[in-house]
Design a protein around this motif. Structure first.
Motif, short mmCIF file in Angstrom:
data_model
loop_
_atom_site.label_atom_id
_atom_site.label_comp_id
_atom_site.label_asym_id
_atom_site.label_seq_id
_atom_site.Cartn_x
_atom_site.Cartn_y
_atom_site.Cartn_z
N PHE A 106 19.21 -4.45 2.08
CA PHE A 106 19.47 -3.88 0.82
C PHE A 106 20.91 -3.80 0.47
CE2 PHE A 106 18.54 -0.25 3.12
CZ PHE A 106 19.65 0.44 2.87
N CYS A 107 21.01 -3.70 -0.93
CA CYS A 107 22.51 -3.71 -1.46
C CYS A 107 22.97 -2.01 -1.41
CB CYS A 107 22.73 -4.13 -3.01
SG CYS A 107 22.36 -5.88 -2.91
N LEU A 123 0.98 -1.14 0.06
CA LEU A 123 0.04 0.03 -0.06
C LEU A 123 0.92 1.31 0.08
CD1 LEU A 123 -2.63 -0.99 2.59
CD2 LEU A 123 -2.87 -0.93 0.07
N ILE A 124 1.98 1.19 0.67
CA ILE A 124 3.00 2.30 0.89
C ILE A 124 3.36 2.58 -0.59
CG2 ILE A 124 5.08 3.14 1.73
CD1 ILE A 124 4.26 1.95 4.33
N LEU A 152 14.12 -0.67 -4.04
CA LEU A 152 14.01 -1.03 -2.64
C LEU A 152 12.88 -1.86 -2.46
CD1 LEU A 152 15.32 -0.99 -0.08
CD2 LEU A 152 14.17 0.88 0.55
N LEU A 153 11.81 -1.12 -2.32
CA LEU A 153 10.54 -1.95 -1.62
C LEU A 153 10.02 -3.11 -2.15
CD1 LEU A 153 9.24 -1.31 0.98
CD2 LEU A 153 7.50 0.08 -0.06
N PRO A 154 9.74 -3.25 -3.46
CA PRO A 154 9.22 -4.36 -4.07
C PRO A 154 9.97 -5.65 -3.72
CG PRO A 154 9.08 -2.78 -5.54
CD PRO A 154 9.96 -2.23 -4.54
N ARG A 155 11.45 -5.38 -3.94
CA ARG A 155 12.37 -6.77 -3.67
C ARG A 155 12.25 -7.00 -2.20
NH1 ARG A 155 15.76 -10.22 -5.41
NH2 ARG A 155 17.28 -10.96 -3.95
N LEU A 156 12.34 -6.24 -1.38
CA LEU A 156 12.45 -6.23 -0.04
C LEU A 156 11.13 -7.05 0.56
CD1 LEU A 156 13.74 -5.70 2.63
CD2 LEU A 156 12.58 -3.53 2.95
#
Length: 316
Positions: free
Chosen positions: A179-180, A35-36, A79-83
């Protein structure tokens, strides 16, 4: 657990640190993250669309501002989708090229935002302090050059940073962060001399901050002096409202970035808190920026409601 391997057998598969989430909270955290992400992309996308499609926003200020939501979408998408996928699948495996790409994009996002905010402050300084010369100074050529400089300078600095990292022999496969980033990739080395990397990192950060803070400090001090000397309260109010959004965004970005850096310097801070600080650096500004601009920038706010009213009229 770190695994030591030689350069010859390095298979480009890395283990990335996990963000520990209670099994009961995995899916609530995933849904909240989705959602974010969607909210950020939608809000930043709306601002991009308004600037492109609405002639009333075809002004130097908004051409420069266009870069900010573009960078925000780039940063949060890196960042967010993979995390979120890693949290749900409990996977902590990442391929080395993918890791380098993520780190490169995240660093490009951070450096570009810093220079874009400086460019926006400079534009407001010219508009408020030198209004009669604004259109002769902020020509299409100047605006294009400022935008190219903001992106190009950040990109050049990051390219050098990652080139220095790429020269190091790799003998580890554990990424210390969720994250990298450049420092995580540098720490994959256990045989090369990373002194140059450390020095460049300090010079890189100092140079970037010095330019951005100096330009913004000069611009806003001059704007404040201009406002205080101006007799018309309407002019003062307009100038303050125009600049307040940019100042809030700059302060917000600096607070989260500084907090993330400092969190890794204190041993008594839990690993999850450190990781959360890093995550917030790349998620909070992309979510907050369009909201702040939507509320504080009159032209964008009025244009948005005007377009909304037109769309509503077509369906009634």
């Amino acid at each position: 657990m770190e695994m030591l391997i030689s350069n010859e057998t390095f298979n480009f598969v890395l283990q990335i640190a996990k963000f520990d989430v209670s099994p009961d909270l995995v899916y609530p955290v995933f849904l909240t993250g989705v959602l974010i992400y969607l909210f950020s992309v939608l809000c930043n996308g709306i601002i991009l669309t308004l600037i492109v499609t609405q002639r009333s926003l075809h002004k130097p200020m908004f051409y420069i501002m266009f870069s900010l939501p573009l960078a925000d979408i780039l940063g949060i998408t890196a960042l967010l989708p993979r995390l979120l996928i890693d949290i749900v699948t409990q996977s902590n495996v990442v391929y080395y090229p993918t890791c380098v790409l993520q780190g490169f994009i995240l660093h490009t996002y951070a450096t570009s935002v810093v220079f874009i905010l400086a460019a926006m402050a400079f534009d407001r300084y010219i508009a408020i302090c030198k209004p009669l010369r604004y259109h002769t100074i902020m020509t299409p050529f100047t605006v294009g050059g400022v935008i190219a400089l903001a992106w190009g300078l950040g990109l050049a600095l990051v390219i050098v940073m990652f080139a220095l990292q790429a020269r190091l022999p790799k003998c580890k496969t554990f990424i210390i962060n969720v994250f990298c980033d450049n420092m995580s990739l540098v720490r994959l080395s256990c045989a090369g001399d990373i002194t140059v990397n450390n020095i460049y990192g300090l010079v890189f950060t100092g140079f970037m901050q010095a330019i951005s803070v100096s330009v913004q400090l000069f611009s806003y001090v001059q704007i404040l002096k201009n406002c205080l000397s101006h007799s018309q309260s309407d002019a003062k109010s307009k100038a303050i409202n125009t600049c307040s959004a940019q100042i809030i965004i700059f302060v917000l970005f600096e607070i989260f970035g500084t907090t993330a850096i400092l969190s890794y310097r204190f041993q008594n801070i839990s690993p999850n808190t450190q990781k959360l600080c890093g995550i917030m650096t790349f998620t909070v500004p992309p979510v907050a920026n369009p909201i702040i601009y939507g509320m504080k920038t009159k032209d964008i706010r009025n244009t948005f409601f005007k377009v909304l009213k037109k769309i509503k009229g077509k369906f009634t």
